[in-house]
Every structure is written in C-alpha cells, then in structure tokens.
Design a protein around this motif. Structure first.
Motif, PDB file in Angstrom:
ATOM      1  N   GLY A  62       0.816  -1.211   0.000  1.00 23.47           N
ATOM      2  CA  GLY A  62       0.000   0.000   0.000  1.00 23.47           C
ATOM      3  C   GLY A  62       0.849   1.260   0.000  1.00 23.47           C
ATOM      4  N   LEU A  63       1.943   1.222   0.753  1.00 23.84           N
ATOM      5  CA  LEU A  63       2.879   2.348   0.746  1.00 23.84           C
ATOM      6  C   LEU A  63       3.479   2.557  -0.639  1.00 23.84           C
ATOM      7  CD1 LEU A  63       4.924   2.076   4.057  1.00 23.84           C
ATOM      8  CD2 LEU A  63       3.550   3.984   3.297  1.00 23.84           C
ATOM      9  N   HIS A  64       3.841   1.454  -1.276  1.00 23.83           N
ATOM     10  CA  HIS A  64       4.421   1.554  -2.623  1.00 23.83           C
ATOM     11  C   HIS A  64       3.407   2.127  -3.605  1.00 23.83           C
ATOM     12  CE1 HIS A  64       8.062  -1.337  -2.186  1.00 23.83           C
ATOM     13  NE2 HIS A  64       7.833  -0.661  -1.084  1.00 23.83           N
ATOM     14  N   LEU A  65       2.171   1.669  -3.517  1.00 23.42           N
ATOM     15  CA  LEU A  65       1.138   2.195  -4.416  1.00 23.42           C
ATOM     16  C   LEU A  65       0.878   3.678  -4.157  1.00 23.42           C
ATOM     17  CD1 LEU A  65      -1.423  -0.738  -4.501  1.00 23.42           C
ATOM     18  CD2 LEU A  65       0.041   0.077  -6.362  1.00 23.42           C
ATOM     19  N   ALA A  66       0.811   4.064  -2.895  1.00 26.75           N
ATOM     20  CA  ALA A  66       0.588   5.476  -2.561  1.00 26.75           C
ATOM     21  C   ALA A  66       1.748   6.337  -3.058  1.00 26.75           C
ATOM     22  CB  ALA A  66       0.407   5.635  -1.057  1.00 26.75           C
ATOM     23  N   ALA A  67       2.971   5.849  -2.873  1.00 26.94           N
ATOM     24  CA  ALA A  67       4.135   6.595  -3.351  1.00 26.94           C
ATOM     25  C   ALA A  67       4.132   6.691  -4.874  1.00 26.94           C
ATOM     26  CB  ALA A  67       5.422   5.932  -2.870  1.00 26.94           C
ATOM     27  N   LEU A  68       3.713   5.620  -5.539  1.00 25.94           N
ATOM     28  CA  LEU A  68       3.635   5.646  -6.996  1.00 25.94           C
ATOM     29  C   LEU A  68       2.603   6.652  -7.479  1.00 25.94           C
ATOM     30  CD1 LEU A  68       4.452   4.386  -9.718  1.00 25.94           C
ATOM     31  CD2 LEU A  68       2.596   2.754  -9.385  1.00 25.94           C
ATOM     32  N   VAL A  69       1.454   6.691  -6.834  1.00 29.10           N
ATOM     33  CA  VAL A  69       0.412   7.654  -7.206  1.00 29.10           C
ATOM     34  C   VAL A  69       0.905   9.083  -7.002  1.00 29.10           C
ATOM     35  CG1 VAL A  69      -1.864   8.531  -6.563  1.00 29.10           C
ATOM     36  CG2 VAL A  69      -1.510   6.085  -6.862  1.00 29.10           C
ATOM     37  N   LEU A  70       1.570   9.333  -5.866  1.00 28.29           N
ATOM     38  CA  LEU A  70       2.112  10.678  -5.618  1.00 28.29           C
ATOM     39  C   LEU A  70       3.156  11.053  -6.662  1.00 28.29           C
ATOM     40  CD1 LEU A  70       2.473  10.685  -1.741  1.00 28.29           C
ATOM     41  CD2 LEU A  70       0.814  11.923  -3.124  1.00 28.29           C
ATOM     42  N   TRP A  71       4.020  10.099  -7.001  1.00 24.61           N
ATOM     43  CA  TRP A  71       5.049  10.369  -7.988  1.00 24.61           C
ATOM     44  C   TRP A  71       4.433  10.647  -9.365  1.00 24.61           C
ATOM     45  CZ3 TRP A  71       6.764   7.284 -12.220  1.00 24.61           C
ATOM     46  CH2 TRP A  71       7.916   7.769 -12.836  1.00 24.61           C
ATOM     47  N   LEU A  72       3.439   9.855  -9.737  1.00 22.48           N
ATOM     48  CA  LEU A  72       2.782  10.068 -11.029  1.00 22.48           C
ATOM     49  C   LEU A  72       2.033  11.397 -11.063  1.00 22.48           C
ATOM     50  CD1 LEU A  72       1.472   6.500 -11.882  1.00 22.48           C
ATOM     51  CD2 LEU A  72       3.278   7.775 -13.051  1.00 22.48           C
ATOM     52  N   ARG A  73       1.411  11.765  -9.966  1.00 19.19           N
ATOM     53  CA  ARG A  73       0.728  13.060  -9.913  1.00 19.19           C
ATOM     54  C   ARG A  73       1.701  14.216 -10.111  1.00 19.19           C
ATOM     55  NH1 ARG A  73      -3.121  12.614  -4.617  1.00 19.19           N
ATOM     56  NH2 ARG A  73      -4.595  11.098  -5.447  1.00 19.19           N
ATOM     57  N   GLU A  74       2.905  14.059  -9.569  1.00 17.50           N
ATOM     58  CA  GLU A  74       3.886  15.132  -9.663  1.00 17.50           C
ATOM     59  C   GLU A  74       4.540  15.190 -11.040  1.00 17.50           C
ATOM     60  OE1 GLU A  74       8.098  16.219  -7.579  1.00 17.50           O
ATOM     61  OE2 GLU A  74       6.512  15.423  -6.309  1.00 17.50           O
ATOM     62  N   THR A  75       4.843  14.035 -11.631  1.00 18.44           N
ATOM     63  CA  THR A  75       5.579  14.031 -12.890  1.00 18.44           C
ATOM     64  C   THR A  75       4.689  14.250 -14.106  1.00 18.44           C
ATOM     65  OG1 THR A  75       5.453  11.619 -12.966  1.00 18.44           O
ATOM     66  CG2 THR A  75       7.452  12.609 -12.033  1.00 18.44           C
ATOM     67  N   CYS A  76       3.504  13.660 -14.102  1.00 16.17           N
ATOM     68  CA  CYS A  76       2.631  13.828 -15.272  1.00 16.17           C
ATOM     69  C   CYS A  76       1.179  13.979 -14.810  1.00 16.17           C
ATOM     70  CB  CYS A  76       2.784  12.664 -16.230  1.00 16.17           C
ATOM     71  SG  CYS A  76       2.736  11.051 -15.460  1.00 16.17           S
ATOM     72  N   PRO A  77       0.816  15.153 -14.319  1.00 18.98           N
ATOM     73  CA  PRO A  77      -0.522  15.342 -13.753  1.00 18.98           C
ATOM     74  C   PRO A  77      -1.648  15.211 -14.778  1.00 18.98           C
ATOM     75  CG  PRO A  77       0.636  17.422 -13.861  1.00 18.98           C
ATOM     76  CD  PRO A  77       1.612  16.350 -14.242  1.00 18.98           C
ATOM     77  N   MET A  78      -1.423  15.585 -16.023  1.00 19.07           N
ATOM     78  CA  MET A  78      -2.493  15.520 -17.019  1.00 19.07           C
ATOM     79  C   MET A  78      -2.881  14.082 -17.332  1.00 19.07           C
ATOM     80  SD  MET A  78      -3.464  18.508 -17.511  1.00 19.07           S
ATOM     81  CE  MET A  78      -4.555  18.199 -18.855  1.00 19.07           C
ATOM     82  N   ILE A  79      -1.924  13.189 -17.379  1.00 21.95           N
ATOM     83  CA  ILE A  79      -2.215  11.787 -17.681  1.00 21.95           C
ATOM     84  C   ILE A  79      -3.027  11.173 -16.551  1.00 21.95           C
ATOM     85  CG2 ILE A  79      -1.171   9.521 -18.028  1.00 21.95           C
ATOM     86  CD1 ILE A  79       1.149  10.965 -19.406  1.00 21.95           C
TER      87      ILE A  79
END
Length: 92
Positions: A62-79
């Motif tokens: 769950g931590l890994h998934l949450a970190a992945l979501v945060l990272w994706l939000r920061e790097t490519c928010p439109m996608i």
C-alpha cells in the motif's frame, strides 16, 4: 501632514536575559522538511494513515502504491487526471 522618515535601526536592548541565537544546520532542516512533507502526503491515503492492513507485506504494498500515485501526480498530472476521469465516467 507629512510623514517623517526615521533612519534608526531596531531598538533591542541587550540585557542579562537575552540569549545568543542558536546555530542550526540549514541542510539538515531542508532534508528533514522534505521527509516530513513526504510522510504528510502519504498519510493522506486512508489505508496508510490508519494501518488498515494487518500484514506487513500488504501495508508495504500500500505504501508503494501510494508513493507511486504521488510520484505520477507530480511528474505527469495531465495523464493521471484524465485516466481517473475516464475511469469514473465509464458506464458500468
């Protein structure tokens, strides 16, 4: 009425009770701030904040998934926003 401009410095009188400033490591506090902000963002996910999963492996996932979501939000928010929007708007 004209405003009078005074050219005086601050009026802080040295006294016995006045202590010198504390030396601090700015780089250490910058790194600490980054870590605290990361934990704050991770705690926005309910499963991470409440430790909902009993097994450590599931909590870590769950931590890994949450970190992945945060990272994706920061790097490519439109996608991310378009993918979430299309997933919510699908007809079941």
């Amino acid at each position: 009425m004209l405003a009078v401009v005074r050219r005086y410095g601050p009026r802080v009188h040295p006294g016995r009770d006045r202590r010198p400033g504390v030396n601090l490591d700015r780089e250490f506090y910058k790194a600490r701030n980054v870590a605290e902000r990361c934990f704050s963002r991770l705690k926005q996910f309910r499963a991470v904040a409440t430790r909902f999963d009993r097994l450590a492996a599931r909590y870590r996932a769950g931590l890994h998934l949450a970190a992945l979501v945060l990272w994706l939000r920061e790097t490519c928010p439109m996608i991310i926003t378009s993918a979430l929007h299309s997933a919510r708007c699908r007809d079941p």
